[in-house]
Design a protein around this motif. Structure first.
Motif, PDB file in Angstrom:
ATOM      1  N   HIS A 153       0.846  -1.192   0.000  1.00 10.55           N
ATOM      2  CA  HIS A 153       0.000   0.000   0.000  1.00 10.55           C
ATOM      3  C   HIS A 153       0.883   1.245   0.000  1.00 10.55           C
ATOM      4  O   HIS A 153       1.552   1.561   0.967  1.00 10.55           O
ATOM      5  CB  HIS A 153      -0.915  -0.005   1.222  1.00 10.55           C
ATOM      6  N   GLY A 154       0.901   1.945  -1.114  1.00  9.59           N
ATOM      7  CA  GLY A 154       1.721   3.140  -1.272  1.00  9.59           C
ATOM      8  C   GLY A 154       1.655   3.626  -2.705  1.00  9.59           C
ATOM      9  O   GLY A 154       0.973   3.025  -3.557  1.00  9.59           O
ATOM     10  N   ASN A 155       2.360   4.721  -2.978  1.00  7.87           N
ATOM     11  CA  ASN A 155       2.344   5.242  -4.345  1.00  7.87           C
ATOM     12  C   ASN A 155       3.384   4.525  -5.203  1.00  7.87           C
ATOM     13  O   ASN A 155       4.087   3.616  -4.747  1.00  7.87           O
ATOM     14  CB  ASN A 155       2.578   6.754  -4.342  1.00  7.87           C
ATOM     15  N   VAL A 156       3.495   4.971  -6.465  1.00  7.64           N
ATOM     16  CA  VAL A 156       4.390   4.314  -7.417  1.00  7.64           C
ATOM     17  C   VAL A 156       5.844   4.472  -6.981  1.00  7.64           C
ATOM     18  O   VAL A 156       6.639   3.522  -7.035  1.00  7.64           O
ATOM     19  CB  VAL A 156       4.173   4.896  -8.830  1.00  7.64           C
ATOM     20  N   ARG A 157       6.204   5.661  -6.525  1.00  8.67           N
ATOM     21  CA  ARG A 157       7.592   5.899  -6.119  1.00  8.67           C
ATOM     22  C   ARG A 157       7.985   5.008  -4.948  1.00  8.67           C
ATOM     23  O   ARG A 157       9.081   4.440  -4.925  1.00  8.67           O
ATOM     24  CB  ARG A 157       7.782   7.371  -5.757  1.00  8.67           C
ATOM     25  N   GLU A 158       7.112   4.859  -3.967  1.00  3.27           N
ATOM     26  CA  GLU A 158       7.435   4.039  -2.795  1.00  3.27           C
ATOM     27  C   GLU A 158       7.573   2.570  -3.167  1.00  3.27           C
ATOM     28  O   GLU A 158       8.412   1.854  -2.611  1.00  3.27           O
ATOM     29  CB  GLU A 158       6.355   4.213  -1.729  1.00  3.27           C
ATOM     30  N   ASN A 159       6.767   2.083  -4.123  1.00 13.37           N
ATOM     31  CA  ASN A 159       6.881   0.697  -4.550  1.00 13.37           C
ATOM     32  C   ASN A 159       8.151   0.451  -5.353  1.00 13.37           C
ATOM     33  O   ASN A 159       8.670  -0.668  -5.375  1.00 13.37           O
ATOM     34  CB  ASN A 159       5.658   0.300  -5.386  1.00 13.37           C
ATOM     35  N   ILE A 160       8.652   1.485  -6.035  1.00 14.61           N
ATOM     36  CA  ILE A 160       9.895   1.334  -6.798  1.00 14.61           C
ATOM     37  C   ILE A 160      11.106   1.443  -5.878  1.00 14.61           C
ATOM     38  O   ILE A 160      12.026   0.629  -5.936  1.00 14.61           O
ATOM     39  CB  ILE A 160       9.972   2.395  -7.917  1.00 14.61           C
ATOM     40  N   LEU A 161      11.112   2.431  -5.004  1.00 11.54           N
ATOM     41  CA  LEU A 161      12.263   2.643  -4.130  1.00 11.54           C
ATOM     42  C   LEU A 161      12.356   1.589  -3.044  1.00 11.54           C
ATOM     43  O   LEU A 161      13.454   1.197  -2.639  1.00 11.54           O
ATOM     44  CB  LEU A 161      12.187   4.035  -3.503  1.00 11.54           C
ATOM     45  N   PHE A 162      11.234   1.141  -2.516  1.00  7.23           N
ATOM     46  CA  PHE A 162      11.174   0.103  -1.481  1.00  7.23           C
ATOM     47  C   PHE A 162      12.015   0.491  -0.269  1.00  7.23           C
ATOM     48  O   PHE A 162      12.805  -0.287   0.252  1.00  7.23           O
ATOM     49  CB  PHE A 162      11.634  -1.236  -2.049  1.00  7.23           C
ATOM     50  N   GLY A 163      11.863   1.745   0.167  1.00  4.95           N
ATOM     51  CA  GLY A 163      12.541   2.215   1.361  1.00  4.95           C
ATOM     52  C   GLY A 163      13.887   2.858   1.126  1.00  4.95           C
ATOM     53  O   GLY A 163      14.464   3.437   2.051  1.00  4.95           O
ATOM     54  N   LYS A 164      14.411   2.782  -0.080  1.00  2.68           N
ATOM     55  CA  LYS A 164      15.711   3.387  -0.356  1.00  2.68           C
ATOM     56  C   LYS A 164      15.556   4.866  -0.713  1.00  2.68           C
ATOM     57  O   LYS A 164      14.470   5.339  -1.035  1.00  2.68           O
ATOM     58  CB  LYS A 164      16.410   2.647  -1.497  1.00  2.68           C
ATOM     59  N   THR A 165      16.682   5.586  -0.688  1.00  3.21           N
ATOM     60  CA  THR A 165      16.676   7.015  -0.985  1.00  3.21           C
ATOM     61  C   THR A 165      16.500   7.237  -2.482  1.00  3.21           C
ATOM     62  O   THR A 165      17.085   6.527  -3.307  1.00  3.21           O
ATOM     63  CB  THR A 165      17.986   7.660  -0.509  1.00  3.21           C
ATOM     64  N   TYR A 166      15.705   8.234  -2.817  1.00  2.46           N
ATOM     65  CA  TYR A 166      15.450   8.527  -4.227  1.00  2.46           C
ATOM     66  C   TYR A 166      16.690   9.139  -4.864  1.00  2.46           C
ATOM     67  O   TYR A 166      17.259  10.113  -4.367  1.00  2.46           O
ATOM     68  CB  TYR A 166      14.259   9.484  -4.340  1.00  2.46           C
ATOM     69  N   ASP A 167      17.122   8.550  -5.993  1.00  2.45           N
ATOM     70  CA  ASP A 167      18.292   9.011  -6.728  1.00  2.45           C
ATOM     71  C   ASP A 167      17.819   9.586  -8.059  1.00  2.45           C
ATOM     72  O   ASP A 167      17.281   8.870  -8.899  1.00  2.45           O
ATOM     73  CB  ASP A 167      19.271   7.863  -6.963  1.00  2.45           C
ATOM     74  N   GLU A 168      18.025  10.885  -8.237  1.00  2.01           N
ATOM     75  CA  GLU A 168      17.546  11.563  -9.435  1.00  2.01           C
ATOM     76  C   GLU A 168      18.220  11.025 -10.691  1.00  2.01           C
ATOM     77  O   GLU A 168      17.602  10.948 -11.760  1.00  2.01           O
ATOM     78  CB  GLU A 168      17.820  13.070  -9.298  1.00  2.01           C
ATOM     79  N   GLU A 169      19.487  10.601 -10.588  1.00  2.90           N
ATOM     80  CA  GLU A 169      20.216  10.142 -11.767  1.00  2.90           C
ATOM     81  C   GLU A 169      19.787   8.752 -12.217  1.00  2.90           C
ATOM     82  O   GLU A 169      19.975   8.399 -13.386  1.00  2.90           O
ATOM     83  CB  GLU A 169      21.722  10.139 -11.466  1.00  2.90           C
TER      84      GLU A 169
END
Length: 586
Positions: free
Chosen positions: A553-569
C-alpha cells in the motif's frame, strides 16, 4: 542464520566510544537542556522527568494539533529501538544459548529474559517502590491522620507533616507507576521488533515451508509478536503483588487482630482461581491457534486458485468448508472470552467480599471496631485492588507469550539450507547448469540426507561467500564426485540431469506442459531447491519478477524505491511521464 547488511552504524558508533549504558545514564539526568545538535529522535535527548511523563512527545502533539504532522515531519525511530539492532542482539543471545545447552535443550524463554534483563530489573524496582507507596499512604499515614483527629491533638506541625507525607507517597506512587509504564513500553517495542524481525529473517532463509503452514507463518509474524508485546507490558506487575500482599497482611494483623486474616485468605484463595483461569486460557489459545492456521491456509488456497474454483463452480463447497472452520474457531474463542470475562468480572468483587467478611466476623466475635481502624482496613484492601486487577491481564499475557515462544522456537531450530549456487567471474556465461539434479526435499527415499557434489580445487567456480576468488575463470567445472543417487537407493528429484548455458546478453525462453518443471528451473537458479548432483552457477546477480505481483500500500515511487533514498540520476520515468500514465499516484 545471518542478517543482511542493516544500517546500525549509529548504535555501533555510540557503543564503541562509550559504555553500553551510556544512553541510559544520560536519560537518568532529571532535566536535560536542549542540546546544540539534537538527535533525530527526541526520546534520545529526553531527561528523566521528560521520559517518565512522556513530555518529549509534546512538540509532536502540537504539530498534530496544528495539522502539520505528516510523513516528513514525524521524527525517525531511535537507533536503540530499531528492529535490526535488537534482532541482532537477540540472535547473539540465542546462539550463545544454543552453544551452551544444545539446540534441543536451549530455552527461548531464558533468552527472552536475558534480552530484557536490565530493563526488567529497573522496572521491578519501580514497581516495588510504587507498591510500597501504595501501602504506606492508605495504610500507615491515613491511619495516623485518623488517630490524630480522634485524639484531638493540638500539634499542628505533626498534622501538617502527616498530610505532606501522604502527598509525598501519592506522588511517588504516581511517578514510579508512570516510570514502570514508560520502561515497559520501550521494552515491549524492542522485544516485539526483535522477535518479528528474527522470525522474518529466518523464514526468508528457508527454501520451502514444507513443515510449516502458511497460516502458522502469518500468525507468527502478526499475532505472536503482539502477544510478546503484551507480556513485556503486563507481566512485570506480577512482581509487586507479593510485596503488597505481605505488607498489607502484617499491618492489618497489627491494627485489627487475627480476624483480618479472613480478608487476606479471600485474596490468597483467589490466586489459584486465576491460575486455573490462566490454564484454561492457555488451552483454548492452543486449540484456537490450530483452527486459525487452518483458516488462514484455506483462505490463502482459495484466493490463489479462485479462477479454478469459479470455473468449476465450487464456490458453495468451499464456502461451506470455510464456514465450518470459522464456526469451530469462533466457538473456541467464545469459550476463551467467557473465561476471561469471568476472571475480569470477579476481580473487583474480591476486595468488597474480603472487607465484609472481615468486619462481620470481627463484630460477631465481640471485638472493638473503631472508625479509624475500619477506614484503614478498607483503604488497605482497596490498595490491593490494583494488584488483583492487573493480575488477570498479566497471567493471560504470560500464558499466551509462552505459546508464542514455543512456536518461534519451532522456526528457529530449523536448519538453514545449504547454499549451492556458485559464483562465476570473467565468464561469457550469465547462467550455467551442468548435470544438475535437484529436488524440493533434502532426503532420499529412505529418509537419509543427501549432499551436493563438490567441485575440487575451485578451478572454475567459486562459492557465494568466495566470489572474490581470483582463480575463478568461469569455465565449465569438472565433475568428479559420485552422486547421492548412485550411493543411495532412490532420490525423488524434480529436475534430473539438467545441463544448459546462457551467454550474456542473450534471451532464453522455456516452454513446456503444466508441471514439467519450468517454475522449478527458475527456483533452482534462485537457490530455493536442494542440489543432489551437478553444478549450478551464475555470473553476477539475478533479478526475479514473479507471475504474481507483490505491491504494498503506497504510491508508485514508494513501490519502486522500497525504502531506499530517491536518486535523481537513476530514475527510470520522469514525473511528467508518471503523471500522464498514473495521475495522482506519485
Amino acid at each position: 542464520m545471518e542478517f543482511p547488511g542493516f544500517n546500525d552504524e549509529g548504535v555501533h558508533e555510540v557503543q564503541s566510544k562509550h559504555h553500553k549504558y551510556y544512553q541510559s545514564s544520560k536519560t537518568m539526568i532529571p532535566i536535560r537542556p536542549k542540546p546544540k545538535n539534537p538527535s533525530p529522535s527526541p526520546i534520545e535527548d529526553a531527561g528523566l522527568f521528560s521520559y517518565i511523563f512522556f513530555s518529549w512527545l509534546t512538540p509532536l502533539m502540537i504539530k498534530g494539533f496544528k495539522k502539520k504532522l505528516n510523513q516528513d515531519t514525524v521524527p525517525p525511530l531511535s537507533h536503540f529501538n530499531c528492529s535490526d539492532v535488537n534482532a541482532r542482539r537477540f540472535l547473539r543471545l540465542w546462539k550463545n544459548e544454543v552453544e551452551r545447552m544444545g539446540i534441543e535443550k536451549a530455552s527461548l524463554e531464558k533468552v527472552t529474559m536475558q534480552f530484557q534483563r536490565t530493563r526488567l530489573i529497573m522496572n521491578i524496582t519501580c514497581t516495588v517502590i510504587c507498591m510500597i507507596s501504595s501501602f504506606l499512604g492508605p495504610a500507615v499515614l491515613v491511619h495516623a491522620i485518623l488517630q490524630h483527629i480522634e485524639k484531638k491533638s493540638d500539634s499542628l506541625v505533626y498534622g501538617v507533616g502527616l498530610c505532606f507525607a501522604l502527598f509525598t507517597t501519592e506522588l511517588c506512587k504516581t511517578t514510579f507507576f508512570s516510570a514502570s509504564w514508560a520502561i515497559n513500553y520501550q521494552t515491549a517495542i524492542r522485544l516485539k521488533g526483535a522477535i518479528s524481525t528474527l522470525a522474518f529473517i529466518k523464514l526468508i532463509h528457508l527454501k520451502s515451508l514444507n513443515n510449516i503452514s502458511i497460516g502458522e507463518v502469518l500468525n507468527l509474524l502478526s499475532n505472536d509478536g503482539h502477544r510478546l508485546f503484551e507480556a513485556a507490558l503486563f507481566c512485570p506487575f506480577i512482581f509487586g503483588t507479593p510485596i503488597l500482599l505481605i505488607s498489607c497482611t502484617i499491618y492489618c494483623y497489627i491494627i485489627l487482630g487475627p480476624t483480618s486474616l479472613l480478608g487476606i485468605v479471600a485474596y490468597v484463595l483467589f490466586i489459584p482461581v486465576q491460575l486455573l483461569m490462566a490454564q484454561l486460557t492457555t488451552g483454548f489459545r492452543r486449540k484456537a491457534i490450530v483452527q486459525t492456521d487452518t483458516r488462514v491456509r484455506l483462505m490463502n488456497e482459495v484466493l490463489t486458485y479462485i479462477k479454478l474454483i469459479k470455473m468449476y463452480a465450487w464456490e458453495k463447497s468451499f464456502a461451506r468448508t470455510i464456514h465450518d472452520v470459522r464456526k469451530t474457531e469462533r466457538k473456541i474463542l467464545e469459550k476463551a472470552g467467557y473465561v476471561q470475562s469471568v476472571n475480569t468480572s470477579v476481580t473487583p468483587i474480591v476486595p468488597t467480599l474480603a472487607t465484609v467478611l472481615t468486619f462481620v466476623v470481627h463484630t460477631l466475635l465481640g471485638y472493638e471496631l473503631t472508625a479509624s481502624t475500619a477506614f484503614t482496613v478498607i483503604a488497605v484492601f482497596n490498595s490491593m485492588k490494583f494488584s488483583l486487577a492487573s493480575l488477570p491481564y498479566s497471567v493471560k499475557a504470560f500464558a499466551e507469550a509462552k505459546i508464542s515462544l514455543r512456536r518461534l522456537k519451532k522456526i528457529l531450530v530449523m536448519k538453514d539450507p545449504v547454499v549451492y549456487v556458485k559464483s562465476m567471474k570473467d565468464s561469457q556465461y550469465a547462467v550455467l547448469m551442468e548435470n544438475a539434479s535437484l529436488s524440493w526435499d533434502n532426503t532420499n527415499g529412505n529418509g537419509t540426507l543427501n549432499t551436493a557434489d563438490k567441485v575440487p580445487k575451485g578451478k572454475n567456480v567459486s562459492k557465494a561467500n568466495g566470489a572474490n576468488d581470483p582463480n575463478s575463470s568461469g569455465q565449465l567445472p569438472e565433475l568428479t564426485s559420485k552422486t547421492s543417487a548412485e550411493k543411495d537407493s532412490i532420490v525423488l528429484t524434480t529436475l534430473h540431469s539438467i545441463s544448459f548455458s546462457l551467454e550474456k546478453g542473450s534471451l532464453l525462453g522455456v516452454c513446456g506442459n503444466v508441471g514439467s518443471g519450468k517454475s522449478s528451473l527458475i527456483s533452482a537458479l534462485l537457490g530455493q531447491m536442494v542440489l543432489h548432483n551437478g553444478v549450478v552457477a551464475i555470473n553476477g546477480s539475478l533479478a526475479f519478477v514473479s507471475q504474481q505481483a507483490w505491491i504494498f500500500h503506497g504510491n508508485v515511487r514508494e513501490n519502486i524505491l522500497f525504502g531506499k533514498t530517491y536518486d535523481e540520476e537513476r530514475r527510470c520515468l520522469t514525473s511528467a511521464e508518471l503523471s500522464e500514465t498514473a495521475p495522482g499516484y506519485l
